[in-house]
Motif scaffolding. Structure first.
Motif, PDB file in Angstrom:
ATOM      1  N   ASN A  78      40.967  49.956  34.417  1.00  0.00           N
ATOM      2  CA  ASN A  78      40.461  48.579  34.508  1.00  0.00           C
ATOM      3  C   ASN A  78      41.517  47.558  34.106  1.00  0.00           C
ATOM      4  O   ASN A  78      42.409  47.833  33.305  1.00  0.00           O
ATOM      5  CB  ASN A  78      39.230  48.422  33.608  1.00  0.00           C
ATOM      6  CG  ASN A  78      38.140  49.419  33.962  1.00  0.00           C
ATOM      7  OD1 ASN A  78      37.679  49.466  35.090  1.00  0.00           O
ATOM      8  ND2 ASN A  78      37.741  50.231  32.987  1.00  0.00           N
ATOM      9  N   TRP A 113      43.144  37.693  42.404  1.00  0.00           N
ATOM     10  CA  TRP A 113      42.077  38.702  42.490  1.00  0.00           C
ATOM     11  C   TRP A 113      42.000  39.259  43.909  1.00  0.00           C
ATOM     12  O   TRP A 113      41.880  40.472  44.104  1.00  0.00           O
ATOM     13  CB  TRP A 113      40.770  38.032  42.079  1.00  0.00           C
ATOM     14  CG  TRP A 113      39.516  38.812  42.317  1.00  0.00           C
ATOM     15  CD1 TRP A 113      38.999  39.794  41.523  1.00  0.00           C
ATOM     16  CD2 TRP A 113      38.606  38.651  43.416  1.00  0.00           C
ATOM     17  NE1 TRP A 113      37.819  40.256  42.047  1.00  0.00           N
ATOM     18  CE2 TRP A 113      37.549  39.572  43.217  1.00  0.00           C
ATOM     19  CE3 TRP A 113      38.569  37.819  44.519  1.00  0.00           C
ATOM     20  CZ2 TRP A 113      36.481  39.690  44.094  1.00  0.00           C
ATOM     21  CZ3 TRP A 113      37.507  37.927  45.403  1.00  0.00           C
ATOM     22  CH2 TRP A 113      36.485  38.847  45.201  1.00  0.00           C
ATOM     23  N   GLU A 118      40.433  42.829  45.116  1.00  0.00           N
ATOM     24  CA  GLU A 118      39.165  42.557  44.438  1.00  0.00           C
ATOM     25  C   GLU A 118      38.841  43.566  43.328  1.00  0.00           C
ATOM     26  O   GLU A 118      37.699  43.679  42.895  1.00  0.00           O
ATOM     27  CB  GLU A 118      37.998  42.498  45.437  1.00  0.00           C
ATOM     28  CG  GLU A 118      38.197  41.476  46.543  1.00  0.00           C
ATOM     29  CD  GLU A 118      36.958  41.332  47.430  1.00  0.00           C
ATOM     30  OE1 GLU A 118      35.898  41.895  47.066  1.00  0.00           O
ATOM     31  OE2 GLU A 118      37.045  40.670  48.485  1.00  0.00           O
ATOM     32  N   LYS A 119      39.855  44.267  42.851  1.00  0.00           N
ATOM     33  CA  LYS A 119      39.605  45.325  41.860  1.00  0.00           C
ATOM     34  C   LYS A 119      39.499  44.800  40.421  1.00  0.00           C
ATOM     35  O   LYS A 119      38.665  45.296  39.647  1.00  0.00           O
ATOM     36  CB  LYS A 119      40.705  46.391  41.942  1.00  0.00           C
ATOM     37  CG  LYS A 119      40.698  47.199  43.232  1.00  0.00           C
ATOM     38  CD  LYS A 119      39.461  48.075  43.326  1.00  0.00           C
ATOM     39  CE  LYS A 119      39.460  48.911  44.599  1.00  0.00           C
ATOM     40  NZ  LYS A 119      40.442  50.008  44.534  1.00  0.00           N
ATOM     41  N   THR A 121      38.706  42.342  37.082  1.00  0.00           N
ATOM     42  CA  THR A 121      37.830  41.243  36.707  1.00  0.00           C
ATOM     43  C   THR A 121      38.712  40.079  36.269  1.00  0.00           C
ATOM     44  O   THR A 121      39.927  40.220  36.128  1.00  0.00           O
ATOM     45  CB  THR A 121      36.862  41.654  35.581  1.00  0.00           C
ATOM     46  OG1 THR A 121      37.621  42.179  34.488  1.00  0.00           O
ATOM     47  CG2 THR A 121      35.878  42.688  36.063  1.00  0.00           C
ATOM     48  N   CYS A 122      38.105  38.914  36.060  1.00  0.00           N
ATOM     49  CA  CYS A 122      38.884  37.698  35.791  1.00  0.00           C
ATOM     50  C   CYS A 122      38.264  36.925  34.637  1.00  0.00           C
ATOM     51  O   CYS A 122      37.045  36.957  34.438  1.00  0.00           O
ATOM     52  CB  CYS A 122      38.921  36.800  37.031  1.00  0.00           C
ATOM     53  SG  CYS A 122      39.583  37.598  38.512  1.00  0.00           S
ATOM     54  N   ARG A 146      27.182  38.569  37.969  1.00  0.00           N
ATOM     55  CA  ARG A 146      27.803  39.669  37.242  1.00  0.00           C
ATOM     56  C   ARG A 146      26.753  40.704  36.821  1.00  0.00           C
ATOM     57  O   ARG A 146      26.976  41.912  36.943  1.00  0.00           O
ATOM     58  CB  ARG A 146      28.549  39.142  36.015  1.00  0.00           C
ATOM     59  CG  ARG A 146      29.227  40.236  35.208  1.00  0.00           C
ATOM     60  CD  ARG A 146      30.219  39.676  34.205  1.00  0.00           C
ATOM     61  NE  ARG A 146      29.628  38.856  33.176  1.00  0.00           N
ATOM     62  CZ  ARG A 146      29.729  37.527  33.103  1.00  0.00           C
ATOM     63  NH1 ARG A 146      30.423  36.856  34.008  1.00  0.00           N
ATOM     64  NH2 ARG A 146      29.162  36.849  32.118  1.00  0.00           N
ATOM     65  N   ARG A 149      25.840  42.779  39.756  1.00  0.00           N
ATOM     66  CA  ARG A 149      26.904  43.731  40.085  1.00  0.00           C
ATOM     67  C   ARG A 149      26.906  44.894  39.106  1.00  0.00           C
ATOM     68  O   ARG A 149      27.024  46.060  39.500  1.00  0.00           O
ATOM     69  CB  ARG A 149      28.261  43.017  40.061  1.00  0.00           C
ATOM     70  CG  ARG A 149      29.456  43.950  40.249  1.00  0.00           C
ATOM     71  CD  ARG A 149      30.763  43.186  40.338  1.00  0.00           C
ATOM     72  NE  ARG A 149      31.018  42.359  39.180  1.00  0.00           N
ATOM     73  CZ  ARG A 149      31.523  42.805  38.040  1.00  0.00           C
ATOM     74  NH1 ARG A 149      31.811  44.081  37.889  1.00  0.00           N
ATOM     75  NH2 ARG A 149      31.739  41.980  37.024  1.00  0.00           N
ATOM     76  N   ARG A 201      31.490  37.244  45.323  1.00  0.00           N
ATOM     77  CA  ARG A 201      31.972  38.466  44.657  1.00  0.00           C
ATOM     78  C   ARG A 201      32.981  38.109  43.563  1.00  0.00           C
ATOM     79  O   ARG A 201      33.016  38.731  42.500  1.00  0.00           O
ATOM     80  CB  ARG A 201      32.602  39.419  45.674  1.00  0.00           C
ATOM     81  CG  ARG A 201      31.603  40.060  46.625  1.00  0.00           C
ATOM     82  CD  ARG A 201      32.159  41.338  47.267  1.00  0.00           C
ATOM     83  NE  ARG A 201      33.372  41.098  48.043  1.00  0.00           N
ATOM     84  CZ  ARG A 201      33.384  40.768  49.332  1.00  0.00           C
ATOM     85  NH1 ARG A 201      32.241  40.608  50.002  1.00  0.00           N
ATOM     86  NH2 ARG A 201      34.525  40.609  49.975  1.00  0.00           N
ATOM     87  N   SER A 204      31.180  36.995  40.583  1.00  0.00           N
ATOM     88  CA  SER A 204      30.570  38.113  39.847  1.00  0.00           C
ATOM     89  C   SER A 204      31.583  38.823  38.963  1.00  0.00           C
ATOM     90  O   SER A 204      31.210  39.575  38.057  1.00  0.00           O
ATOM     91  CB  SER A 204      29.940  39.103  40.829  1.00  0.00           C
ATOM     92  OG  SER A 204      30.928  39.911  41.456  1.00  0.00           O
ATOM     93  N   ALA A 205      32.875  38.611  39.235  1.00  0.00           N
ATOM     94  CA  ALA A 205      33.935  39.230  38.434  1.00  0.00           C
ATOM     95  C   ALA A 205      34.514  38.272  37.398  1.00  0.00           C
ATOM     96  O   ALA A 205      35.445  38.620  36.677  1.00  0.00           O
ATOM     97  CB  ALA A 205      35.053  39.720  39.352  1.00  0.00           C
TER      98      ALA A 205
END
Length: 456
Positions: A78, A113, A118-119, A121-122, A146, A149, A201, A204-205
């Motif tokens: 991650n 991102w 898109e892997k 999170t931010c 989030r 997801r 998306r 959501s991150a």
């Protein structure tokens, strides 16, 4: 790689080149960002150590500084892209989604991102705060998306989230225009609905930490806020200030890509030999070594601060031993005010020394001037000033205001407002003006001298 051959967020972070340079940073911005990265580093360290304060030999938590974003936190597969944006008090909170996309860096975060498939999170870390309306609506929408997801629910944009998603999509197109992905431009671009789904998306991150400490308060607040939990957890007797300075120094260095590298500055010779294959993830991360702070690095910094805390403590200013300086210090006047008062008192003495060398009226004028200064002091020491505790700094400021308002004809020839303040300092030195409640000044000077002798 994961079992299905897809690269993880952590692998993409170190293998995908930066799509663009993040631009120049000012020294102040670097300092605040380094502090915020150090705070996250200490948080990761606290999570990494066991009950006995030990790190596992395979502990892999780390922070990569100034790469893709202001920093990237990595753990296992991650990664979290972090944008750090200091916002001064006079600028105020973010009031629009456009401001968040532009000054808050969300457009740039989205582009990074997207480039990393898109892997990751931010996270946006900022001092700005979010005003009522669209900014708080964006934060709420990000939390809802989030949660869906994380619960592995079928991803969809609800009616409640549509206005925020539309606004952020428009802002990204505006403020990320020069670097928009190919999928958003040209004849084969994704439809607007598909672009908005991608924007959702991203939301959501995303998480936003919008209440961080301001730059001006950071030196005083950071040790207790960020280092003390680690000191307490490890049961150290080391001052939190020493631990904080040691860890912050580590991040200051890495933020400028100035950390150690096993090959030093030696040039790479055989980097394009046919048949050697593309660089591995390990090769890519090795090339970034001077930007990376590991948990082991932080552990060494903490141990170093524990062994030699004095090396990380701020240097104490020289103690002024005059009665005026000690009295102003007791009233908690600033070091700058005390230094100025001491200099003005010397200038004041020089003025009267020159006058008395050949002016027979000087003695009478000096006595008249002394009475004027005592009247000014009496007028300035109001109940309002004394209501604050301590009140020395308030009195010093009030004295300056009163003196600035004295008509020029009431001031002896050759004197000015600064020399009047020098006279105030001189009267304080002979205990006729106070900046706090009365105390035994000579005893305090003796105590300070004894302390200085012990320290020496």
């Amino acid at each position: 790689m994961t079992g299905d051959g897809n690269p993880t967020a952590a692998q993409l972070v170190v293998t995908v080149p930066q799509p663009d340079d993040s631009g120049a940073n000012t020294a102040d911005r670097y300092e605040w960002q380094a502090a915020m990265a150090a705070a996250q580093g200490l948080s990761l360290y606290l999570d990494a150590i066991d009950e006995d304060g030990r790190l596992a030999s395979d502990e892999d938590r780390r922070i990569i500084c100034e790469y893709h974003e202001d920093w990237v936190a990595v753990h296992g597969d991650n990664a979290v892209l972090v944008s750090g944006k200091h916002r001064d008090p006079e600028v105020g909170a973010y009031t629009t989604i456009n401001q968040l996309a532009d000054k808050g860096g969300l457009a740039h975060l989205f582009l990074r991102w997207h480039a990393l498939k898109e892997k990751p999170t931010c996270k946006l870390v900022t001092t700005g705060g979010l005003s009522n309306g669209a900014p708080q609506d964006l934060e709420a929408a990000a939390k809802r998306l989030r949660l869906r997801r994380l619960a592995n629910e079928t991803f969809s944009i609800t009616k409640q989230d549509v206005p925020v998603v539309n606004s952020l999509h428009s802002a990204i197109r505006t403020y990320g225009e020069s670097h928009l992905p190919r999928e958003w431009t040209g004849e084969e671009a994704l439809s607007l609905d598909e672009q908005k789904t991608q924007t959702a998306r991203f939301l959501s991150a995303l998480s936003i930490d919008h209440a961080q400490v301001m730059r001006a308060h950071l030196p005083h607040a950071a040790p207790n806020m960020f280092a003390k939990p680690v000191v307490d957890r490890l049961s150290l007797e080391t001052p939190p200030e020493a631990v904080w300075q040691a860890v912050l120094g580590l991040f200051r260095t890495r933020m400028r890509a100035a950390g150690p590298n096993s090959t030093g500055a030696l040039p790479t010779v055989f980097e394009s030999v046919i048949g050697t294959g593309v660089p591995t993830v390990e090769d890519s991360e090795r090339a970034l070594a001077n930007r990376i702070v590991t948990m082991q690095d932080i552990h060494i910094a903490i141990v170093t601060a524990t062994v030699n805390p004095g090396a990380y403590q701020p240097i104490a200013p020289p103690i002024r031993m005059t009665r005026a300086a000690v009295k102003m210090a007791a009233g908690e006047c600033s070091d700058n005010s005390i230094e100025r008062a001491e200099q003005l008192r010397r200038d004041y003495h020089r003025y009267w020394h020159n006058r008395m060398s050949g002016d027979p009226t000087a003695i009478a004028d000096r006595e008249k001037f002394r009475r004027l200064l005592l009247r000014i002091s009496d007028k300035a020491t109001t109940p309002k000033v004394r209501a604050s505790s301590p009140w020395g700094a308030a009195l010093w400021n009030e004295l300056q205001d009163v003196i600035d308002g004295i008509p020029a004809e009431e001031i002896p020839v050759g004197l000015d407002a600064d020399l009047l303040l020098g006279g105030i300092s001189d009267l304080a030195n002979v205990c006729q003006i106070w900046f706090s409640e009365r105390f035994d000044v000579d005893a305090e000077i003796a105590r300070l001298r004894a302390r200085r002798g012990t320290a020496a």
